[in-house]
Scaffold this active site. Sequence first.
Site, PDB file in Angstrom:
ATOM      1  N   ASP A  31       0.833  -1.201   0.000  1.00 54.66           N
ATOM      2  CA  ASP A  31       0.000   0.000   0.000  1.00 54.66           C
ATOM      3  C   ASP A  31       0.867   1.251   0.000  1.00 54.66           C
ATOM      4  O   ASP A  31       1.914   1.286   0.660  1.00 54.66           O
ATOM      5  CB  ASP A  31      -0.906  -0.022   1.249  1.00 54.66           C
ATOM      6  CG  ASP A  31      -2.029   0.985   1.170  1.00 54.66           C
ATOM      7  OD1 ASP A  31      -2.299   1.509   0.072  1.00 54.66           O
ATOM      8  OD2 ASP A  31      -2.645   1.259   2.216  1.00 54.66           O
ATOM      9  N   ASN A  79     -10.379  -3.261  -6.615  1.00 57.17           N
ATOM     10  CA  ASN A  79      -9.584  -2.273  -7.352  1.00 57.17           C
ATOM     11  C   ASN A  79     -10.174  -1.916  -8.716  1.00 57.17           C
ATOM     12  O   ASN A  79      -9.757  -0.923  -9.333  1.00 57.17           O
ATOM     13  CB  ASN A  79      -8.145  -2.762  -7.536  1.00 57.17           C
ATOM     14  CG  ASN A  79      -7.314  -2.688  -6.277  1.00 57.17           C
ATOM     15  OD1 ASN A  79      -6.346  -3.428  -6.112  1.00 57.17           O
ATOM     16  ND2 ASN A  79      -7.674  -1.801  -5.353  1.00 57.17           N
TER      17      ASN A  79
END
Length: 251
Positions: A31, A79
């Site tokens: 991340d 996503n």
Amino acid sequence: MSAPPHAAADAATPGAGGEPAGPRHVAIIMDGNGRWAKKRRLPRVAGHRKGVEAARNVVRAAGDLGIEVLTLYAFSSENWRRPAEEVADLMGLLRHFILADIEELAQAGVRLRVIGEYRALSPDLVRLIDGALARTADNRGTTLVVALNYGAQNELVEATRRLAERCARGELDPAAIGPAHIESELATHGLPPVDLLIRTSGEHRLSNFLLWQCAYAELLFVDALWPDFDGDRLAQALDDFARRERRFGGL
């Protein structure tokens, strides 16, 4: 009382001198690519490119550190909600990674495995992934698991559905279902449970990643953005793991 799920397979084995052995299975939520780029006033794709370099370095370090399985959260089923241009950039980087790195991975003895609904990706990318899987299938070094179009809740739903179908066919008694049955239907079947889960960028959540497999994992949240994570930081994470006492619900 029966032992908790994973306890026998997941318990640390003493190493030389009596110290706990390192983790067999390390999973990473990569991340912070976008924030890395934003801090430098660069487009988000620049952060993703730098993130690919970080992944490359961490995979190399994992072999040197003796990690048996390394699982990277590359693209979640959520996503797809990102802008189409960014998704296209991510898929392009995945193509480049496979084309540029598969031979190095194969020569290093890395075995590639993909979890998630990767066959929903474009046909050319699916062919590349299938070729990479075949190219490394016989390797016996670190297993690199890449989570693509993956979501843990969907994985559990699909596992439950398959068990229900077996029960409906009379192949399985519902009363006999236990953790081993569920594990046998997961995308990670045959792999050890996660010992250490790392998330970069200072966020403190699992984001629908390996929910079953992380039942007894040690969790480590680090402030470094993913493009800044490297082999040294991975080694530091293993040092942190070694200082923890894992009890699996016992004393």
